[in-house]
Design an enzyme around this catalytic site. Structure first.
Site, PDB file in Angstrom:
ATOM      1  N   ARG A  16      -5.172  -6.944  12.231  1.00  0.00           N
ATOM      2  CA  ARG A  16      -6.552  -6.567  11.887  1.00  0.00           C
ATOM      3  C   ARG A  16      -7.318  -7.676  11.165  1.00  0.00           C
ATOM      4  O   ARG A  16      -8.538  -7.605  11.040  1.00  0.00           O
ATOM      5  CB  ARG A  16      -6.539  -5.287  11.038  1.00  0.00           C
ATOM      6  CG  ARG A  16      -6.317  -4.026  11.853  1.00  0.00           C
ATOM      7  CD  ARG A  16      -6.312  -2.794  10.975  1.00  0.00           C
ATOM      8  NE  ARG A  16      -5.038  -2.628  10.288  1.00  0.00           N
ATOM      9  CZ  ARG A  16      -4.788  -1.675   9.395  1.00  0.00           C
ATOM     10  NH1 ARG A  16      -5.748  -0.810   9.075  1.00  0.00           N
ATOM     11  NH2 ARG A  16      -3.610  -1.574   8.826  1.00  0.00           N
ATOM     12  N   ASN A 222      -6.137  -5.460   4.673  1.00  0.00           N
ATOM     13  CA  ASN A 222      -5.820  -5.451   6.099  1.00  0.00           C
ATOM     14  C   ASN A 222      -6.830  -6.193   6.968  1.00  0.00           C
ATOM     15  O   ASN A 222      -6.531  -6.524   8.112  1.00  0.00           O
ATOM     16  CB  ASN A 222      -5.710  -4.004   6.588  1.00  0.00           C
ATOM     17  CG  ASN A 222      -4.541  -3.280   5.960  1.00  0.00           C
ATOM     18  OD1 ASN A 222      -3.410  -3.738   6.050  1.00  0.00           O
ATOM     19  ND2 ASN A 222      -4.803  -2.171   5.299  1.00  0.00           N
TER      20      ASN A 222
END
Length: 435
Positions: A16, A222
């Site tokens: 991500r 993330n």
């Protein structure tokens, strides 16, 4: 807490982040994410290990440069994926094992220590979330944790639970060694989950408890948006601590300060300043929109719009606007504006005129310029290194200095001016000149 083994999980792919760089290698306020976590880990124990897989070599280099005694483990991702899989085949030497994550740079040392102080077989971190969506729900009974239910497995009643798993655990080593072989990968993802340890521990009659932590501090990074949030939070803390120690900041929200920078004495930082790397700023003013990199600034004023590049030492010196110093040692110097001073040593009482350049690079190598005490360098002068200028020297404006200058001298190095009478009219034609 020398009997604690700290294990940092950092084997994930980090897709991500949408970057060729490993997730935990991304920097926040000057340090990589993994270094922030390592700093906290080594405040707890000298026995620290990191579990790697994706881009192992590049991350390992970062880790061992900062902490060469760190143990490096490689996860067998094909056979043992998941957070519990990361702990397979590790020989834990401490009486307890603290498990944390390489993508939690905001976690505090005190909160990690609080997990280690409890005498339960498993002490897990948790918090009460305003919006628990996406988190594993913590199921409790009689003050003990009995299970963690992931969002996708939770029923409608369980989804209403607001106490959630924060992702860090402290195990008694003896208990962890019993639990790990019992964790299976019989789930939709075919992974070995450390969250399953809670249910298994309860089935074994072991005690599991939850410790309250701050949700913000246990935020996992993330993607690059979360990376920016973490950097803003760390910047706020850095600047708050410095201002409480006496550093004056103007429009503090516009200032960037590296986590490795040190300030001593009475300092003032104006708006839009960037302090990058291992800087030491002592009793100095850094004026608007200046950049300081890996340098020492003491009893000086810098800027506005100045750039002090790495490995410079500026002492009792005035650096004005649009002056760039690179690997320069300046002691008691005035350089008011529009100059480049690279690979140089300049001594006290010297004045650097506007437009001065130390020509330090010949296309292959860098060379040094040394300027003594009480030197007046005229505007628009170039000093072609290697060159040495003695004390009490005058350099005429517009000079290009290629040879050493003895102390007490006047140096003039420019072509003789020649005026050609009426050349303008001859060139353009006298009758064509516009009146």
């Amino acid at each position: 807490m020398s009997k604690i083994s700290v294990i940092i999980l950092a084997a994930g792919l980090g897709t991500r982040m949408k970057s060729n760089k490993a997730k935990v290698a991304h920097k926040i306020c000057g340090l990589s994410m993994i270094e922030h976590v390592l700093n906290k880990a080594y405040e707890i124990s000298d026995d620290v290990g990191v579990v790697l897989y994706h881009q192992k070599q590049s991350i390992e280099e970062i880790i061992l440069k900062a902490y060469p005694k760190t143990k490096i483990f490689t996860q067998d991702l094909q056979n043992f994926p998941g957070t519990a899989g990361a702990l397979k085949n590790i020989n834990f030497s401490g009486e307890k094992v603290l498990v944390t994550c390489g993508d939690m740079p905001l976690v505090s040392t005190d909160e990690l220590k609080s997990l280690c102080l409890n005498d339960a077989d498993i002490t897990m971190s948790s918090f009460v979330a305003d919006d628990p969506f996406g988190y594993g729900r913590v199921l409790e009974k009689d003050g003990k944790v009995v299970d963690i239910i992931e969002q996708k497995d939770a029923d409608e009643t369980q989804k209403l639970i607001k106490r959630v798993n924060a992702g860090c655990y402290c195990f008694k080593t003896e208990s962890l060694n019993k639990i790990l072989p019992q964790i299976s990968n019989k789930n939709k993802q075919n992974e070995y989950y450390l969250t399953d340890s809670i249910k298994i521990a309860n089935q074994m009659g072991l005690k599991c408890v939850a410790v309250d932590v701050c949700e913000q501090n246990f935020m996992g990074i993330n993607d690059k948006f979360q990376l920016s949030i973490a950097e803003n939070l760390i910047q706020e803390k850095i600047k708050k601590d410095l201002m409480k120690q006496g550093v004056l900041m103007r429009l503090a929200s516009s200032i960037y300060i590296d986590v490795r920078a040190k300030f001593e004495g009475e300092c003032e930082i104006e708006e839009n300043v960037s302090i990058i790397g291992k800087c030491v700023i002592k009793n100095s003013i850094i004026k608007s929109s200046s950049v300081i990199e890996d340098s020492i600034i003491e009893d000086s004023d810098i800027g506005p719009l100045a750039h002090i590049r790495p490995n410079s030492q500026i002492l009792k010196t005035h650096i004005g606007n649009f002056v760039e110093v690179k690997k320069g040692v300046l002691n008691g110097v005035k350089a008011g504006h529009l100059s480049y001073l690279g690979d140089c040593e300049i001594d006290s009482g010297t004045n650097i005129g506007c437009g001065t350049i130390t020509c330090n690079y010949d296309g292959k190598a860098k060379y040094k310029t040394k300027i003594g005490k009480n030197v007046f360098v005229g505007s628009d002068s170039q000093l072609v290194a290697p060159v040495n200028v003695g004390d009490d020297v005058l350099i005429a404006a517009g000079s290009t200095i290629t040879n050493d200058i003895p102390s007490g001298s006047l140096a003039i190095a420019r072509s003789k001016q020649s005026n050609k009478a009426d050349f303008f009219y001859k060139f353009f034609g006298k009758n064509d000149v516009k009146k």
